[in-house]
Scaffold this motif. Structure first.
Motif, PDB file in Angstrom:
ATOM      1  N   ALA A 122      10.487  -3.138   2.114  1.00 41.94           N
ATOM      2  CA  ALA A 122      10.688  -2.241   1.535  1.00 41.94           C
ATOM      3  C   ALA A 122       9.163  -1.930   0.624  1.00 41.94           C
ATOM      4  N   LEU A 123       9.410  -3.346  -0.116  1.00 40.74           N
ATOM      5  CA  LEU A 123       7.894  -3.128  -0.747  1.00 40.74           C
ATOM      6  C   LEU A 123       6.393  -2.959  -0.248  1.00 40.74           C
ATOM      7  N   LYS A 124       6.944  -3.765   0.689  1.00 39.19           N
ATOM      8  CA  LYS A 124       5.495  -3.005   1.529  1.00 39.19           C
ATOM      9  C   LYS A 124       5.012  -1.759   1.801  1.00 39.19           C
ATOM     10  N   GLU A 125       6.230  -1.242   1.689  1.00 40.82           N
ATOM     11  CA  GLU A 125       6.665   0.340   2.283  1.00 40.82           C
ATOM     12  C   GLU A 125       6.397   0.813   1.125  1.00 40.82           C
ATOM     13  N   TYR A 126       6.696   0.475   0.502  1.00 39.42           N
ATOM     14  CA  TYR A 126       6.857   1.552  -1.591  1.00 39.42           C
ATOM     15  C   TYR A 126       5.650   1.281  -2.050  1.00 39.42           C
ATOM     16  N   ALA A 127       5.864  -0.042  -2.251  1.00 33.82           N
ATOM     17  CA  ALA A 127       4.247  -0.396  -3.280  1.00 33.82           C
ATOM     18  C   ALA A 127       3.913  -1.924  -2.933  1.00 33.82           C
ATOM     19  N   PRO A 128       3.286  -1.255  -2.005  1.00 42.15           N
ATOM     20  CA  PRO A 128       2.283  -2.709  -1.349  1.00 42.15           C
ATOM     21  C   PRO A 128       1.814  -3.651  -2.682  1.00 42.15           C
ATOM     22  N   HIS A 129       1.051  -2.718  -3.675  1.00 38.50           N
ATOM     23  CA  HIS A 129      -0.197  -3.545  -4.274  1.00 38.50           C
ATOM     24  C   HIS A 129       0.693  -4.993  -5.007  1.00 38.50           C
ATOM     25  N   ILE A 130       2.031  -4.400  -5.519  1.00 37.08           N
ATOM     26  CA  ILE A 130       2.377  -5.612  -6.048  1.00 37.08           C
ATOM     27  C   ILE A 130       3.103  -6.480  -5.500  1.00 37.08           C
ATOM     28  N   ILE A 131       2.471  -7.067  -3.787  1.00 34.84           N
ATOM     29  CA  ILE A 131       3.824  -7.839  -3.504  1.00 34.84           C
ATOM     30  C   ILE A 131       2.937  -9.042  -3.991  1.00 34.84           C
ATOM     31  N   LYS A 132       1.700  -9.245  -3.799  1.00 32.57           N
ATOM     32  CA  LYS A 132       1.028 -10.271  -3.753  1.00 32.57           C
ATOM     33  C   LYS A 132       1.745 -11.469  -5.329  1.00 32.57           C
ATOM     34  N   THR A 133       1.610 -10.365  -6.354  1.00 33.21           N
ATOM     35  CA  THR A 133       2.291 -10.773  -7.729  1.00 33.21           C
ATOM     36  C   THR A 133       2.660 -11.383  -8.180  1.00 33.21           C
ATOM     37  N   ILE A 134       4.229 -10.017  -7.501  1.00 34.13           N
ATOM     38  CA  ILE A 134       5.978 -10.222  -7.639  1.00 34.13           C
ATOM     39  C   ILE A 134       6.318 -11.299  -7.431  1.00 34.13           C
ATOM     40  N   LEU A 135       6.338 -11.910  -6.201  1.00 39.16           N
ATOM     41  CA  LEU A 135       6.817 -13.992  -5.238  1.00 39.16           C
ATOM     42  C   LEU A 135       6.038 -14.490  -6.075  1.00 39.16           C
ATOM     43  N   PHE A 136       5.067 -14.403  -6.975  1.00 36.12           N
ATOM     44  CA  PHE A 136       4.516 -15.717  -7.551  1.00 36.12           C
ATOM     45  C   PHE A 136       5.826 -15.493  -8.703  1.00 36.12           C
ATOM     46  N   ASP A 137       5.564 -13.890  -9.414  1.00 34.72           N
ATOM     47  CA  ASP A 137       6.252 -14.529 -11.357  1.00 34.72           C
ATOM     48  C   ASP A 137       7.790 -14.283 -10.748  1.00 34.72           C
TER      49      ASP A 137
END
Lengths: 339, 238
Positions: free
Chosen positions: A192-207
């Motif tokens: 769902a993240l990849k579909e709707y907000a792909p730009h945040i994936i790399k940041t939110i997992l670490f956070d």
């Protein structure tokens, strides 16, 4: 000792050994439950026979002696088998192993590499807590060659407990409500993240990993004396939570450095089952990277950043993280103060 | 399948959906302050996560600025530097540099090329991303003919050796003719400009290739988030 008592001893040993065998199969560890069981038994004895406790003083060693005397009078053990000494506020317990009524449990656990918690010392902890009102911890050393067992019961600030607990309907990690998610749920959130907000994936997992690990790291810091002990306990919890099996390859607390290896990372498993969520193959364990960064930042009291230098998703059979102090002076946008 | 590379910027990577091959050269030409170095940071982050060796040549600011910038995005640069996966070349401080790799004399293109080649040889066999920020600064003291001669042989070498190169140019530093000729040597050109708006300046990005002496490509608006880096609005063509 009469035959009936021998049978009781055997059954008790079977009981403890069965508990020890069961613990590794229980999700979320359970190692401290065994401590609670042994302390609970001691507390029950005190409930039933506490009024018969004949105290010569309120010194810990005398209290433990009085406790043994009760059990001796009831024909459960021979108090003379135990040599108790004082070492400041500590009680040292010396015993020839062959005279220990929990020998079968002790040897069985040793042979099968099971978790062991000495029921006698657990009972002393409960007895001291009941009489003096303060908590005690214990440690035990076994000298198999000399057939000797040496235990130490010492005052402690607070008892170690399970990091993952259940309170009524609620599952908790370090006191905060937790949930257990199947890998499928994680993958579907990711899709769902990849579909709707792909730009945040790399940041939110670490956070997410970092922020969620701060509380549990802070709790481990209060329970353990050294960063190494605390880190090992935290890694045990990572395994218990099903995230990965973690191995500490090296730790230099003074330099703020560590090398950590992970086997069976759930993030790797997710990629292997559901495919790459990214355009190109890459290291994928950002959640774990965030968690390890938080653990080390809290335990070493300085800002530490972990990087995944090798990932099982790309090659090999483990992931490797290198942790080093972050000396860039940078404060990540939107983040909490790190230390 | 042959490996493809991306910038690590979601909207931009969607525009170049097939990615670029290693050995490609990318020209980034943009206004001062528009976000070229931020893009370089994204390109490095992406490379590090994908297992590439990243070499960053800092010409306009000391390498510490890029270290700091990457730190704000939770990149532990030390781990990569110690592992030999992230190399900073200081072409800013010259003799005063304390970096392991530095260029003592910015006024000698041959020396620069020699150092670049030596460095690249150390990592032969690995996937390499080379970022020069900005190449136009290195070119400033030289005549157009010298620049183009150097440029042609350098890019030929990089292409032959499979080096994925990102050369940054600050708009207006070099003459139009030099820029036009130089741009022909690149596989991909990214133009980053400030556009006019009634209320406030907007950032505009174009991705394309010079064809028939002209650059034309769809302009997209983009912004810079302190948390997520460059955000390209692919749905909002200008």
């Amino acid at each position: 000792m009469d035959e009936n008592v021998s049978v009781v001893h055997k059954i008790l040993n079977y009981l403890y050994l069965t508990l020890s065998k069961t613990i590794p199969a229980i999700p979320f560890s359970g190692q401290y439950w065994l401590e609670e069981v042994t302390r609970g038994v001691g507390a029950c004895v005190m409930d039933e026979y506490g009024k018969e406790l004949e105290l010569s003083s309120r010194r810990p060693a005398d209290i433990c002696r009085a406790y043994l005397d009760i059990l001796d009078r009831e024909g459960f053990l021979e108090a003379s088998a135990y040599r108790l000494e004082e070492e400041g506020e500590n009680v040292l317990v010396n015993l020839t192993r062959s005279r220990c009524i929990y020998l079968d449990f002790c040897r069985g656990a040793e042979k099968e590499e099971l978790f062991f918690y000495c029921p006698r010392l657990g009972a002393f902890q409960a007895c001291l807590q009941r009489v003096l009102g303060s908590e005690y911890s214990r440690e035990v050393t076994i000298n198999a060659e000399a057939d000797m067992c040496r235990g130490r019961v010492s005052p402690t600030r607070r008892l170690k407990t399970e990091i993952v607990t259940r309170e009524g309907d609620l599952l908790k990690i370090a006191g905060e409500r937790a949930i257990l998610l199947p890998k499928e749920t994680y993958a579907s959130i990711f899709v769902a993240l990849k579909e709707y907000a792909p730009h945040i994936i790399k940041t939110i997992l670490f956070d997410a990993g970092y922020l969620s690990a701060l509380t549990v790291a802070a709790q481990a810091k209060t329970f353990y004396n050294t960063p190494l002990e605390a880190l090992e306990a935290l890694f045990e919890e990572v395994k218990n939570c099903g995230l990965a099996r973690v191995e500490l390859v090296s730790l230099e607390p003074g330099a703020g450095r560590a090398v950590i290896r992970c086997y069976n990372s759930f993030q790797v498993a997710t990629v292997k089952k559901y495919g790459w969520f990214y355009r190109t193959p890459r290291v994928v364990c950002d959640l774990l990277r965030g968690m390890f960064s938080a653990y080390l930042t809290v335990l070493l009291e300085r800002k530490i950043l972990c990087e995944e230098m090798r990932c099982e998703a790309l090659e090999g059979d483990y992931c490797e993280f290198h942790a080093l102090p972050d000396e860039s002076g940078a404060q990540a946008a939107g983040s909490e103060p790190l230390v | 399948m042959k490996a493809r590379a991306y910038f690590g910027v979601e909207g931009l990577d969607r525009i170049i959906s097939q990615g670029v091959s290693y050995g490609s050269q990318i020209m980034v030409d943009g206004d001062t302050g528009v976000g070229k170095t931020v893009l370089a940071g994204e390109f490095i982050k992406e490379g590090l996560r994908c297992g590439d060796v990243c070499i960053y040549v800092a010409c306009d600011e000391p390498p510490a600025v890029m270290r700091y910038h990457l730190g704000t995005f939770r990149v532990g640069t030390r781990a990569y530097e110690e592992a030999g996966r992230l190399i900073f070349v200081d072409a800013y401080e010259e003799e005063a540099s304390v970096e392991k790799f530095h260029i003592a004399d910015q006024h000698n293109l041959d020396k620069y090329f020699t150092l670049e080649k030596e460095l690249l040889k150390r990592f032969a066999g690995q996937r390499i991303r080379l970022i020069v920020d900005s190449l136009s600064t290195l070119f400033t003291p030289f005549e157009p003919a010298e620049i183009l001669e150097f440029h042609r042989s350098r890019l030929k070498y990089l292409r032959k050796n499979g080096i994925l190169t990102l050369d940054i140019f600050v708009d207006g530093v070099l003459g139009d003719r030099v820029m036009m000729v130089a741009s022909h040597f690149y596989n991909v050109i990214l133009k980053m400009k400030f556009g006019s708006s009634a209320t406030r300046p907007v950032r505009i990005l174009q991705v394309g290739k010079v064809r028939s002496g002209k650059f034309s490509s769809t302009p997209y608006m983009f912004g810079i988030s302190p948390t997520f880096g460059i955000l390209v609005a692919t749905e909002l063509e200008v």
